[in-house]
Design a protein around this motif. Structure first.
Motif, PDB file in Angstrom:
ATOM      1  N   LYS A  36      -7.990   4.476 -12.088  1.00  0.00           N
ATOM      2  CA  LYS A  36      -7.455   4.449 -10.736  1.00  0.00           C
ATOM      3  C   LYS A  36      -6.273   5.403 -10.585  1.00  0.00           C
ATOM      4  O   LYS A  36      -5.506   5.613 -11.520  1.00  0.00           O
ATOM      5  CB  LYS A  36      -6.991   3.038 -10.372  1.00  0.00           C
ATOM      6  CG  LYS A  36      -8.099   2.028 -10.157  1.00  0.00           C
ATOM      7  CD  LYS A  36      -7.511   0.694  -9.703  1.00  0.00           C
ATOM      8  CE  LYS A  36      -8.590  -0.319  -9.427  1.00  0.00           C
ATOM      9  NZ  LYS A  36      -8.015  -1.616  -8.954  1.00  0.00           N
ATOM     10  N   VAL A  37      -6.125   5.934  -9.399  1.00  0.00           N
ATOM     11  CA  VAL A  37      -4.949   6.733  -9.057  1.00  0.00           C
ATOM     12  C   VAL A  37      -3.779   5.778  -8.808  1.00  0.00           C
ATOM     13  O   VAL A  37      -3.948   4.725  -8.192  1.00  0.00           O
ATOM     14  CB  VAL A  37      -5.218   7.576  -7.792  1.00  0.00           C
ATOM     15  CG1 VAL A  37      -3.928   8.128  -7.212  1.00  0.00           C
ATOM     16  CG2 VAL A  37      -6.200   8.691  -8.104  1.00  0.00           C
ATOM     17  N   THR A  38      -2.614   6.136  -9.311  1.00  0.00           N
ATOM     18  CA  THR A  38      -1.416   5.338  -9.076  1.00  0.00           C
ATOM     19  C   THR A  38      -0.433   6.133  -8.227  1.00  0.00           C
ATOM     20  O   THR A  38      -0.101   7.273  -8.569  1.00  0.00           O
ATOM     21  CB  THR A  38      -0.735   4.936 -10.398  1.00  0.00           C
ATOM     22  OG1 THR A  38      -1.633   4.124 -11.160  1.00  0.00           O
ATOM     23  CG2 THR A  38       0.542   4.139 -10.130  1.00  0.00           C
ATOM     24  N   VAL A  57       0.412  -3.281   1.738  1.00  0.00           N
ATOM     25  CA  VAL A  57      -0.022  -2.444   0.617  1.00  0.00           C
ATOM     26  C   VAL A  57      -1.170  -3.118  -0.137  1.00  0.00           C
ATOM     27  O   VAL A  57      -2.128  -2.454  -0.561  1.00  0.00           O
ATOM     28  CB  VAL A  57       1.160  -2.135  -0.316  1.00  0.00           C
ATOM     29  CG1 VAL A  57       0.666  -1.571  -1.648  1.00  0.00           C
ATOM     30  CG2 VAL A  57       2.109  -1.138   0.342  1.00  0.00           C
ATOM     31  N   ALA A  58      -1.096  -4.431  -0.311  1.00  0.00           N
ATOM     32  CA  ALA A  58      -2.194  -5.152  -0.971  1.00  0.00           C
ATOM     33  C   ALA A  58      -3.486  -4.985  -0.183  1.00  0.00           C
ATOM     34  O   ALA A  58      -4.575  -4.832  -0.768  1.00  0.00           O
ATOM     35  CB  ALA A  58      -1.833  -6.628  -1.114  1.00  0.00           C
ATOM     36  N   ILE A  67      -7.247   3.121  -5.693  1.00  0.00           N
ATOM     37  CA  ILE A  67      -5.820   3.478  -5.637  1.00  0.00           C
ATOM     38  C   ILE A  67      -4.958   2.254  -5.899  1.00  0.00           C
ATOM     39  O   ILE A  67      -5.142   1.204  -5.280  1.00  0.00           O
ATOM     40  CB  ILE A  67      -5.443   4.077  -4.264  1.00  0.00           C
ATOM     41  CG1 ILE A  67      -6.352   5.263  -3.912  1.00  0.00           C
ATOM     42  CG2 ILE A  67      -3.976   4.500  -4.257  1.00  0.00           C
ATOM     43  CD1 ILE A  67      -6.118   5.805  -2.506  1.00  0.00           C
ATOM     44  N   ASP A  68      -4.033   2.371  -6.824  1.00  0.00           N
ATOM     45  CA  ASP A  68      -2.987   1.373  -7.043  1.00  0.00           C
ATOM     46  C   ASP A  68      -1.678   1.917  -6.480  1.00  0.00           C
ATOM     47  O   ASP A  68      -1.402   3.128  -6.608  1.00  0.00           O
ATOM     48  CB  ASP A  68      -2.789   1.089  -8.538  1.00  0.00           C
ATOM     49  CG  ASP A  68      -3.814   0.109  -9.092  1.00  0.00           C
ATOM     50  OD1 ASP A  68      -4.405  -0.636  -8.288  1.00  0.00           O
ATOM     51  OD2 ASP A  68      -4.021   0.106 -10.312  1.00  0.00           O
ATOM     52  N   VAL A  69      -0.888   1.059  -5.869  1.00  0.00           N
ATOM     53  CA  VAL A  69       0.394   1.481  -5.290  1.00  0.00           C
ATOM     54  C   VAL A  69       1.529   0.684  -5.926  1.00  0.00           C
ATOM     55  O   VAL A  69       1.527  -0.547  -5.880  1.00  0.00           O
ATOM     56  CB  VAL A  69       0.410   1.278  -3.758  1.00  0.00           C
ATOM     57  CG1 VAL A  69       1.739   1.784  -3.175  1.00  0.00           C
ATOM     58  CG2 VAL A  69      -0.760   2.000  -3.106  1.00  0.00           C
TER      59      VAL A  69
END
Length: 426
Positions: A36-38, A57-58, A67-69
């Motif tokens: 995943k992209v962070t 954001v969740a 995508i993880d934020v």
């Protein structure tokens, strides 16, 4: 408050680290488990805004499972300092919340991504062109406005009412306001307001009520030492009367509501932008109310609708498309808008605003009703402040501290500030 962070020194540091800004990956090219992209996303605010932002954001992560934020926030002053350090070191977060005062500084410093390079990820067709333009520098769109806000007098409604003082009203003047805080102090036994002398924002409202401005269109000072002397003499006189917060309390202000006299129960009222004032609701248990800022002696309003904040992406992010998608989501997604409410101000996306405003509740509704009460009364916003203004905010409060503690007269401090400001803006 920090002192002596000048634009010249900041620019020198930016020059020395420019190659790092363009090439450093820091945490911007990170990936998490499963490929995943962070993204790192930072903002300033209070716990209420943080809870809503994390919930939004969740939702973004559920809608974009690749995508993880990673999120973080702080009070405004701490956030501003940290972001400046990160930017100068080439480690700006992938997505960042920006103030009106930061746009020119970070755009011209090479920190911000040209959002025009992500046309498929970002949609701006439902944002008022005038508001959209506030995030552009020399025709390049570096940031998107999230919401609009305006300043307000924030007050403990129950305590004000119990004191028997006439409530604030549209068109009241600074002299009217001063009379009100005198009455509040006499009847409650504590200062009627925080001392506005330390706030550049309050000074700008006062100045605009006199038909002047903080800056000229060319980026120079729009006022003189005489103007600032008048303002600081006015505020210092009220402090000496004991009707606004004492220096010992005013110097503890750090951009968070928790450290304000109103938040600590040591004053009846304060000044703040409308949406961030939501933080007072957890501290003033009987509830707070918003009222218009005082006007000039002839009723000329000094406050204006301002882009309450922007979102931008780092120029060196390893994931520009994903960063743009997060920005687009926070501004244009209807489900996100329902979560965020008016925590950052009233939404600028026109269809979302039409959907969201009628359903707002609690303090969000207070913000919407307040903005409606001054709609059509306020003038257009000024152009974005020049780069040096971010440092001058600190200089402004620092110089007023010298007045508050009796180390300088209002005249001496005003002349000192104007001299430094002219050098900063040169």
């Amino acid at each position: 408050m920090p002192g002596n962070r000048t634009t010249r020194s900041w620019a020198l540091l930016m020059t020395l680290t420019l190659s790092a800004l363009l090439t450093a990956c820091g945490g911007s090219e990170g990936t998490s488990g499963g490929g995943k992209v962070t993204l790192r996303y930072t903002w300033w605010g209070n716990p209420d805004r943080a809870a809503r932002t994390d919930e939004a954001v969740a939702l973004f992560e559920r809608k974009h499972p690749g995508i993880d934020v990673q999120t973080s926030f702080a009070g405004y002053d701490a956030y501003k300092q940290k972001l400046a350090t990160q930017a100068a070191g080439g480690d700006a977060p992938d997505v960042m919340q920006l103030d009106y005062r930061m746009i020119d500084q970070y755009a011209t410093g090479g920190v911000l991504l040209d959002l025009g390079t992500q046309p498929t990820a970002l949609h701006t067709d439902e944002i008022d062109p005038g508001l959209l333009a506030t995030g552009a520098v020399d025709g390049t769109q570096y940031a998107l406005v999230q919401a609009r806000g305006t300043e307000a007098v924030v007050y403990d409604a129950k305590e004000w009412r119990a004191a028997g003082v006439a409530p604030p009203r549209t068109g009241w003047t600074w002299d009217d306001w001063a009379d009100a805080v005198r009455e509040l102090t006499e009847r409650t036994g504590k200062p009627g307001s925080v001392d506005p002398g330390q706030s550049e924002d309050c000074f700008e409202v006062w100045l605009r009520g006199q038909g002047k401005s903080l800056y000229t269109k060319g980026g120079g000072l729009g006022f003189t030492a005489d103007d600032l002397t008048r303002w600081w003499t006015f505020a210092d006189g009220l402090r000496r009367e004991g009707v606004v917060s004492p220096a010992e309390q005013t110097t503890q202000l750090d951009g968070s509501v928790e450290n304000t006299p109103l938040g600590r129960g040591k004053a009846v009222s304060d000044f703040n932008w409308d949406a961030p004032a939501s933080g007072f609701t957890a501290l003033v248990t009987d509830g707070v109310t918003l009222a218009p800022m005082p006007s000039g002696a002839d009723g000329t309003p000094g406050q204006y609708f301002k882009p309450s904040m922007f979102m931008g992406a780092a120029a060196n992010t390893g994931h520009p498309e994903e960063a743009a998608r997060l920005i687009d989501f926070m501004i244009n997604d209807k489900d996100a808008a329902k979560i965020l409410g008016a925590s950052r101000g009233i939404p600028v996306n026109e269809s979302i605003r039409a959907d969201v405003v009628p359903g707002l509740k609690d303090f969000d509704k207070t913000v919407a009703d307040y903005q409606a009460s001054v709609e059509g009364v306020l003038d257009d916003p000024p152009q974005a402040p020049p780069s040096g203004d971010s440092a001058l905010q600190t200089t402004f409060s620092r110089d007023y501290d010298q007045v508050s503690f009796g180390r300088m007269s209002p005249r001496e401090a005003a002349e000192n500030y104007v001299t430094e400001a002219k050098a900063e803006l040169r």
